[in-house]
Scaffold this motif. Structure first.
Motif, short mmCIF file in Angstrom:
data_model
loop_
_atom_site.label_atom_id
_atom_site.label_comp_id
_atom_site.label_asym_id
_atom_site.label_seq_id
_atom_site.Cartn_x
_atom_site.Cartn_y
_atom_site.Cartn_z
N TRP A 148 0.85 -1.19 0.00
CA TRP A 148 0.00 0.00 0.00
C TRP A 148 0.88 1.24 0.00
O TRP A 148 0.67 2.19 -0.77
N SER A 149 1.91 1.25 0.86
CA SER A 149 2.84 2.37 0.90
C SER A 149 3.56 2.53 -0.44
O SER A 149 3.71 3.65 -0.96
N ALA A 150 3.99 1.43 -1.01
CA ALA A 150 4.71 1.48 -2.29
C ALA A 150 3.82 2.00 -3.41
O ALA A 150 4.27 2.78 -4.27
N SER A 151 2.56 1.59 -3.41
CA SER A 151 1.66 2.01 -4.48
C SER A 151 1.41 3.51 -4.45
O SER A 151 1.37 4.17 -5.50
N ILE A 152 1.25 4.08 -3.27
CA ILE A 152 0.97 5.52 -3.20
C ILE A 152 2.25 6.33 -3.43
O ILE A 152 2.19 7.44 -3.95
N LEU A 156 2.70 9.15 -6.39
CA LEU A 156 3.27 10.48 -6.21
C LEU A 156 4.41 10.73 -7.19
O LEU A 156 4.54 11.81 -7.76
N GLY A 157 5.27 9.71 -7.36
CA GLY A 157 6.38 9.86 -8.30
C GLY A 157 5.91 10.21 -9.69
O GLY A 157 6.48 11.08 -10.36
N THR A 158 4.82 9.58 -10.12
CA THR A 158 4.27 9.85 -11.44
C THR A 158 3.70 11.28 -11.51
O THR A 158 3.87 11.98 -12.50
N SER A 159 3.02 11.71 -10.44
CA SER A 159 2.42 13.04 -10.41
C SER A 159 3.48 14.12 -10.50
O SER A 159 3.35 15.10 -11.24
N LEU A 160 4.55 13.98 -9.72
CA LEU A 160 5.62 14.97 -9.73
C LEU A 160 6.34 14.98 -11.07
O LEU A 160 6.80 16.03 -11.54
N GLN A 161 6.43 13.83 -11.69
CA GLN A 161 7.08 13.74 -13.00
C GLN A 161 6.27 14.50 -14.04
O GLN A 161 6.82 15.18 -14.91
N VAL A 162 4.95 14.39 -13.96
CA VAL A 162 4.08 15.05 -14.94
C VAL A 162 4.11 16.57 -14.78
O VAL A 162 4.23 17.31 -15.76
N ILE A 163 4.02 17.05 -13.54
CA ILE A 163 3.86 18.49 -13.32
C ILE A 163 5.20 19.22 -13.18
O ILE A 163 5.41 20.26 -13.80
N SER A 171 11.67 11.79 -6.59
CA SER A 171 10.49 12.23 -5.85
C SER A 171 10.04 11.17 -4.84
O SER A 171 9.60 11.50 -3.74
N ILE A 172 10.15 9.91 -5.21
CA ILE A 172 9.78 8.82 -4.29
C ILE A 172 10.70 8.82 -3.08
O ILE A 172 10.25 8.73 -1.93
N ILE A 173 11.98 8.92 -3.31
CA ILE A 173 12.95 8.90 -2.21
C ILE A 173 12.76 10.10 -1.30
O ILE A 173 12.77 9.98 -0.06
N ALA A 174 12.56 11.28 -1.87
CA ALA A 174 12.39 12.49 -1.07
C ALA A 174 11.12 12.42 -0.21
O ALA A 174 11.15 12.72 0.99
N SER A 175 10.01 12.00 -0.81
CA SER A 175 8.74 11.93 -0.08
C SER A 175 8.80 10.91 1.05
O SER A 175 8.37 11.18 2.17
N ILE A 403 10.35 -1.05 -3.79
CA ILE A 403 9.25 -1.64 -4.57
C ILE A 403 8.61 -0.58 -5.47
O ILE A 403 8.31 -0.83 -6.64
N ALA A 404 8.41 0.63 -4.92
CA ALA A 404 7.79 1.70 -5.70
C ALA A 404 8.63 2.06 -6.92
O ALA A 404 8.10 2.37 -7.98
N ILE A 405 9.95 1.99 -6.79
CA ILE A 405 10.84 2.34 -7.89
C ILE A 405 10.96 1.20 -8.90
O ILE A 405 10.95 1.41 -10.11
N ALA A 406 11.04 -0.04 -8.38
CA ALA A 406 11.35 -1.18 -9.25
C ALA A 406 10.12 -1.80 -9.92
O ALA A 406 10.20 -2.27 -11.06
N VAL A 407 8.98 -1.80 -9.24
CA VAL A 407 7.80 -2.50 -9.75
C VAL A 407 6.81 -1.48 -10.30
O VAL A 407 6.41 -0.55 -9.62
N LYS A 408 6.42 -1.65 -11.55
CA LYS A 408 5.55 -0.68 -12.21
C LYS A 408 4.06 -0.96 -11.95
O LYS A 408 3.23 -0.09 -12.08
N SER A 409 3.74 -2.19 -11.60
CA SER A 409 2.33 -2.54 -11.36
C SER A 409 2.07 -2.71 -9.87
O SER A 409 1.48 -3.69 -9.44
N VAL A 410 2.54 -1.75 -9.09
CA VAL A 410 2.43 -1.85 -7.63
C VAL A 410 0.98 -1.88 -7.19
O VAL A 410 0.61 -2.61 -6.27
#
Length: 558
Positions: A148-152, A156-163, A171-175, A403-410
């Motif tokens: 659950w933590s990895a998925s959210i 966030l990583g995707t959101s920060l990448q877009v904007i 962004s994942i590591i910082a958050s 997990i959040a960085i390595a797995v795309k289908s979290v």
């Protein structure tokens, strides 16, 4: 991506993160000054338990905020918008299902669990089945919380990448690092305090952004309930959505899984068990259910706005099904002014951090108390336990980040773990809390094993393997679906079968032992009640650093 970093957005985000960090870091000192001293003294908690439960002094206001913020994560907001776009509002089940889950937890579990003064969700399971069998339930609980933590974090990583055009990994590591830092030393004090700030950011940020989205030149107004897809297929979509006859059982299965499987989570029970009184625990659960439902409304509205947006004009290309999960960051970027976009991004970031810190602290608390202390170091001092908790927070955060960085289908993995929590953990939480005399170790082991086996053999679309056991109405792989789909409510079936086997085997072994036909190799019946009571008292004394622990243990083992 070939795009330059948005330094204005990045600067705003850094300021927001610093505010969260300092709020969380200094909250323990602030709350320690204003907390109810009589309550803290009465509870007589060790430093470790105090860090896990905030002195059992969470009141109505903070409790409702922190419990609501725990559920309303980045995956919750992005997922609600994604479901609305992909299948319609009727398939956006999370808001009302999780709201019912919180209310049900408050009505049926919160008051009783708080009255028994447990520290973690696994305490009653270990009390009933013993420390080793009880610790077995840590596996599905750990998997669910970490994924659950990895998925959210991934969301966030995707959101920060877009904007902001920032790399996902950074962004994942910082958050995660910010959330871990204040959790590491402040525990539930810091998590609860920051949850109040974060939940306000979520509501204000998203509600503020919606009028700008709806008034964009790229959005059809008034919003249409039926639209034509902008893709090549020109598919007509209903915003409300519909449930096909063959999918009704799937809808019901998912709804029951979320309503019942949403209860046995340590992140939830940590708030329940930290409440000032049993009445507070019950009340805040019910009100948090309303808060959880209300928090999804802006996300659903954003999904409807996304459907009514001409994306070809907005960004020069159609929105593909793979981009539905990016609806929130995309609408913030293309439909809002830059200032509003960054405020909305702060809301998404707040949602992620409010759930990440709760899950990490919850799963770390279970490991420290129910695995490390109960199994490996029963005589560990309070100082050792405290540092074990902090070390576990560090390790679990690193696992979630990896997990959040390595797995795309979290998110798919998280759904699977929610599935297993529902099938494997929920039945025993019901039994040990409300009907402890109906189950024993033999029923637990056999019910758990058979339910796990059947669930694994039922196949899993997200793990990309077909079913061995095919329930009625099974849809074979074909042109529309690469892997088979169970159209029978098999998750609910597995859960109910688990309950039936556990109680039936428990009754059978109890009857056979009473008549002298069964050898009690697990010492379920041959243990003397007095000795069991003594051992339970000793375990509670160890947790609270009571005197004479060594003497009691020696006497009990004689």
């Amino acid at each position: 991506m070939g795009e330059s970093i948005n330094y204005v957005g990045l600067s705003g985000l850094i300021v927001f993160y610093l505010l969260i960090f300092f709020a969380g870091f200094f909250s323990q000192a602030i709350l320690n000054r204003i907390r109810n001293k009589k309550t803290a003294k009465k509870e007589n908690l060790s430093s470790t338990d105090d860090m896990m439960l905030a002195g059992r002094d969470i009141n109505y206001a903070i409790g409702i905020f922190t419990m609501t913020a725990t559920w309303v994560g980045g995956g919750y907001i992005n997922g609600a918008a994604e479901a609305t776009i992909g299948s319609g509002v009727v398939w956006c089940q999370a808001p009302f299902c999780y709201a019912i889950s919180l209310m049900s937890g408050g009505i049926f579990f919160a008051k009783k669990m708080r009255k028994m003064e447990y520290v973690t969700m696994l305490d009653p399971l270990q009390e009933k089945y013993g420390k080793y069998l009880g610790a077995l339930f840590y596996i599905p609980a750990f998997s669910g919380e970490i994924l659950w933590s990895a998925s959210i974090l991934a969301a966030l990583g995707t959101s920060l990448q877009v904007i902001c055009k920032i790399g996902e990994e950074e962004s994942i590591i910082a958050s995660a690092g910010i959330a871990m830092s204040y959790t590491l030393f402040g525990g539930l004090y810091s998590v609860a305090f920051t949850d109040v700030f974060q939940l306000i950011c979520i509501f204000v940020g998203l509600i503020l952004a919606i009028p700008f989205m709806a008034s964009s030149d790229y959005v059809t107004t008034p919003l249409q309930s039926t639209i034509t897809d902008w893709g090549a297929a020109n598919e007509t979509k209903s915003v409300l959505g519909s449930i096909a006859k063959g999918d009704a059982a799937i809808w019901v299965d998912h709804a029951i899984m979320m309503m019942c499987g949403g209860i046995p989570w340590q992140a939830y029970f940590q708030r329940v068990l930290s409440s000032r009184t049993p009445r507070v625990a019950q009340t805040l659960s019910i009100f948090a259910g309303f808060g959880c439902f209300c928090a999804a409304i802006p996300a659903v509205v954003i999904g409807v706005i996304t459907l009514n947006t001409d994306w070809m004009k907005a960004r020069g290309s159609y929105l593909t099904p793979e981009e539905y999960k990016l609806a929130v960051p995309l609408t913030l970027e293309y439909l809002c002014p830059p200032a509003i976009s960054f405020i909305g991004l702060g809301a998404v970031s707040a949602a992620v951090m409010s759930s990440t810190d709760s899950s990490i602290l919850g799963v770390s608390s279970m490991f420290t108390r129910n695995v490390f202390v109960r199994i490996f170091m029963p005589k560990a001092t309070d100082r050792v336990q405290l540092w074990a908790l902090r070390g576990t927070v560090l390790v679990n955060t690193a696992i979630a980040m990896a997990i959040a960085i390595a797995v795309k289908s979290v998110y798919g993995l998280y759904l699977i773990c929610s599935d297993f929590v529902f099938v494997l953990l929920f039945p025993h939480l019901i039994l040990v809390v409300h009907f402890p005399k109906l189950v024993n170790k033999y029923g637990m082991v056999l019910g758990f094993s058979i339910a796990l086996l059947i669930r694994l053999l039922a196949g899993e679309y997200y793990l990309k393997y077909n079913a061995v056991i095919k329930f009625p109405y099974y849809k074979e792989p074909g042109p529309d679906n690469e892997y088979g789909i169970q159209r029978f409510p098999f998750r609910t079936f597995c859960m109910l079968l688990h309950l039936l086997i556990a109680t039936a085997v428990s009754y059978l072994t109890d009857t056979l032992y009473t008549k002298g036909y069964f050898y009690d190799f697990m010492f379920e019946f041959s243990s003397k009640p007095k000795k069991e009571k003594e051992l339970a008292v000793i375990e509670n004394a160890l947790a609270n650093e009571k005197p004479k622990n060594d003497e009691l243990i020696d006497n009990a083992k004689v």
